[in-house]
Design a protein around this motif. Structure first.
Motif, mmCIF file in Angstrom:
data_model
loop_
_atom_site.group_PDB
_atom_site.id
_atom_site.type_symbol
_atom_site.label_atom_id
_atom_site.label_comp_id
_atom_site.label_asym_id
_atom_site.label_seq_id
_atom_site.Cartn_x
_atom_site.Cartn_y
_atom_site.Cartn_z
ATOM 1 N N VAL A 88 0.939 -0.970 -0.012
ATOM 2 C CA VAL A 88 0.021 -0.016 -0.081
ATOM 3 C C VAL A 88 0.748 1.167 -0.044
ATOM 4 O O VAL A 88 1.924 1.324 0.680
ATOM 5 C CB VAL A 88 -0.876 0.056 1.068
ATOM 6 C CG1 VAL A 88 -2.065 -1.035 1.206
ATOM 7 C CG2 VAL A 88 -0.076 -0.125 2.535
ATOM 8 N N ALA A 114 -3.194 -0.227 -3.336
ATOM 9 C CA ALA A 114 -4.125 0.828 -3.197
ATOM 10 C C ALA A 114 -3.239 2.004 -2.846
ATOM 11 O O ALA A 114 -2.020 1.974 -2.158
ATOM 12 C CB ALA A 114 -5.152 0.434 -2.190
ATOM 13 N N LEU A 138 -7.064 2.691 5.607
ATOM 14 C CA LEU A 138 -5.689 1.966 5.550
ATOM 15 C C LEU A 138 -5.822 0.523 6.327
ATOM 16 O O LEU A 138 -5.608 -0.414 5.807
ATOM 17 C CB LEU A 138 -4.698 2.939 5.894
ATOM 18 C CG LEU A 138 -3.492 2.322 6.037
ATOM 19 C CD1 LEU A 138 -2.895 1.885 4.609
ATOM 20 C CD2 LEU A 138 -2.520 3.159 6.713
ATOM 21 N N VAL A 142 -5.315 -3.310 4.639
ATOM 22 C CA VAL A 142 -4.210 -3.985 5.053
ATOM 23 C C VAL A 142 -4.433 -5.583 5.625
ATOM 24 O O VAL A 142 -3.973 -6.314 5.230
ATOM 25 C CB VAL A 142 -3.302 -3.205 5.915
ATOM 26 C CG1 VAL A 142 -2.204 -3.955 6.392
ATOM 27 C CG2 VAL A 142 -2.740 -1.980 4.999
#
Lengths: 224, 224
Positions: A88, A114, A138, A142
């Motif tokens: 990420v 992302a 986030l 994850v």
């Protein structure tokens, strides 16, 4: 730290350089390369090349040199480049945009799944065909996707908070482009890319140009 | 090389990190900082901090620590940050755009005076309020303005040619972001920023995570 490393760090950092040179040689139609030529193209002397590659490679034919295709494949295996690494990226500003579009990363197996940002003006947009999501999402993403690598490309003042969010969600390796020292637990590897350090080194050199010599051995080959 | 350096390279590369931390401390209203606290914020132990700073600093008061304003100023002098360094940037793609807009550079005295590109679609445009010029005009502008630093942010295959043009025109320090080893004369300092090497180091760590330990000492503090 949990993942233990059996190879000296300077060697580890030179291996991707050899890998890149090998791919260039292969693309130029070469089959074999000597340690001398590999070193010349990579910027290290032949003894260093042999010593480094001895950590991962026992082949090599006297007089012929390294077989390029095999050595490149061995290096890619060793460095984990054959396996795509999902990551990420936090930060959709100029630096994040550059990183998301850096053409070299694909050949190193990096897949940015992302992009996150805190700026409402950016959230909902796209970066290199990837949606820009709110940084509040986030941790969830994850965890859900089991992602282990995070890239930080935001201003220094927010970097520690984002790093903590990443680590709490399961990130194990952080590539940090923020000019900030991140405090994380011992089982997380942080790689700091400190552009200001590079710049200061060059400024210092230019300042010293023409001054009397004190010690000529320290930076003698001109390559940092 | 012509400009000779009296300080070990690893120390030189840590000095800008101390400088950055000192500015942060100053902005937070602090007047003094101990070697322990400076080290904690910078990511090095206090003995390392004292050893590094002894190269450039003989002050420091027992019990009080380093006087932040004075040490920062001393570091800036030493690193040449008080003098603005003019530089040319070659490459107006994503990475060049990120570099031209990187906010941290101004405080390190970097002034990008012009941007060059070979793409007719970019030439004549602007990047961060600087005109994008044809790379054919690079040599003339560097000579005319006496510029000594060049930044390369173009694909690997063109990097050597651009570096040679820079050096012939008088550039003495090259900050190279192209994944290519540049062959230049000994009196030119090249600083390679190899992003792929950073990535490969992290990939390797993730691959090794959970494998049996062979040698735990090499990367033990988790910061590269």
């Amino acid at each position: 730290m949990a993942g233990l490393v059996s190879i000296p760090k300077p060697t580890l950092e030179r291996l991707p350089v050899y890998y890149r040179v090998l791919l260039q040689c292969r693309d130029a139609g070469m089959q074999y390369v000597s340690s001398g030529e590999l070193g010349r193209k990579a910027g290290f002397d032949h003894a260093q090349v042999r010593k480094d590659l001895n950590h991962i490679w026992s082949g090599g034919r006297p007089g012929l040199g390294y077989e390029i295709e095999k050595l490149a494949s061995c290096l890619a295996d060793f460095l984990g480049l054959h396996n795509t690494t999902d990551a990420v990226l936090v930060g959709a500003g100029r630096l994040g945009t550059a990183l998301a579009g850096y053409p070299g990363f694909a050949s190193y197996g990096l897949n940015i799944v992302a992009v996150f940002d805190a700026d409402p003006g950016r959230i909902g947009g796209t970066l290199n065909e990837r949606p820009i999501l709110s940084v509040t999402k986030l941790a969830d993403l994850v965890e859900r996707l089991g992602i282990r690598m995070g890239i930080i490309a935001i201003p220094a003042e927010s970097a520690q908070t984002v790093a903590e969010t990443m680590v709490a969600a399961g990130i194990q390796a952080i590539w940090n482009f923020a000019p900030a020292y991140l405090q994380v637990s011992d089982n997380v590897l942080v790689r700091n890319e400190d552009l200001a350090a590079g710049l200061a080194t060059l400024s210092y050199y230019l300042k010293e140009q023409g001054l009397p010599s004190v010690d000529s051995g320290k930076l003698s080959d001109g390559q940092l």
